[in-house]
Design an enzyme around this catalytic site. Structure first.
Site: not given
Ligand code: GRF
Length: 221
Positions: A124, A126, A153, A162, A191
């Protein structure tokens, strides 16, 4: 699964033996896109076997279709019992030979049937430096608390929200004039960088768990 205290370890080689990903989404799908793009450039040696959304109108489904990836909508609303929804997702993933499940903005809790089908093989992402700010609206939580550094993370998924072993993190400075939106945008850049990297690490099989610590083993990246 290595859980709690003690010295038990889990050998990754018994867990992920191939490179078939299943990506679970609920919305925009920008992290899905990062995975698609990194695979397309050859930097990540993997294949996305299926993208599953619990929402039929998730924009990420269009991203998957555009990349020629099979998509499925499995709505939690079609299942009276949560475990049946989880079983439907687990079956769909197993039927397609998925070895590693990547949650990418999937807004449902992962239940026991999926956890048992994919032990230590669910990731996952986060948008905070866990264990700070788990749950929803992590970026707004960080702003409200007043931290000066937040980030992202990538972690293995366990039954704790989480709360699983952390594979990678990246820090992002919080500015005094940040809103949840501006901070989210800068975190999102990180990310998209570290999620493919974390997938690569998991698929390399050069890691182990020492209780809840994710430990990388020596070898090429
Ligand atoms: C991201 O910020 C991720 O960290 C969180 O949800 C959001 C998803 O964004 N879990 P996307 O759908 O990948 O654009």
């Amino acid at each position: 699964m290595a859980k709690g205290s003690g010295t038990s370890t889990a050998d990754a080689s018994s867990v992920v033996s191939q490179r078939n990903l299943g990506v679970l989404i609920s919305g925009r799908g920008s992290n899905l896109q990062a995975l698609i793009d990194t695979i397309a450039t050859g930097e990540l040696d993997a294949r996305i076997a299926v993208v599953i959304s619990n929402k039929a109108d998730a924009a990420g489904l269009d991203r998957a279709r555009a990349a020629g990836i099979e998509t499925l909508t499995i709505s939690h609303r079609d299942y009276g019992v949560r475990a049946d929804f989880d079983r439907a997702i687990a079956s769909a993933l197993l039927e397609r030979g998925v070895n590693l499940v990547c949650l990418a903005g999937f807004m449902r809790l992962i239940g026991t049937p999926i956890l048992e089908a994919f032990p230590n093989a669910i990731l996952n992402i986060h948008p905070s430096l866990l264990p700070a700010f788990p749950g929803v609206d992590a970026q707004a939580q960080a702003i409200a608390y007043g931290v000066k550094v937040s980030g992202v993370s990538v972690h293995l998924v366990t039954g704790e929200l989480d709360g699983g072993p952390i594979v990678l993190q990246a820090a992002v400075a919080v500015k005094d004039d940040d809103t949840a939106e501006t901070l989210s945008a800068r975190i999102l850049v990180e990310e998209h960088r570290i999620y493919p990297e974390a997938v690569k690490i998991i698929l390399s099989r050069r890691w182990m768990l020492d209780a809840r610590r994710f430990v990388r083993l020596p070898g090429p990246p």
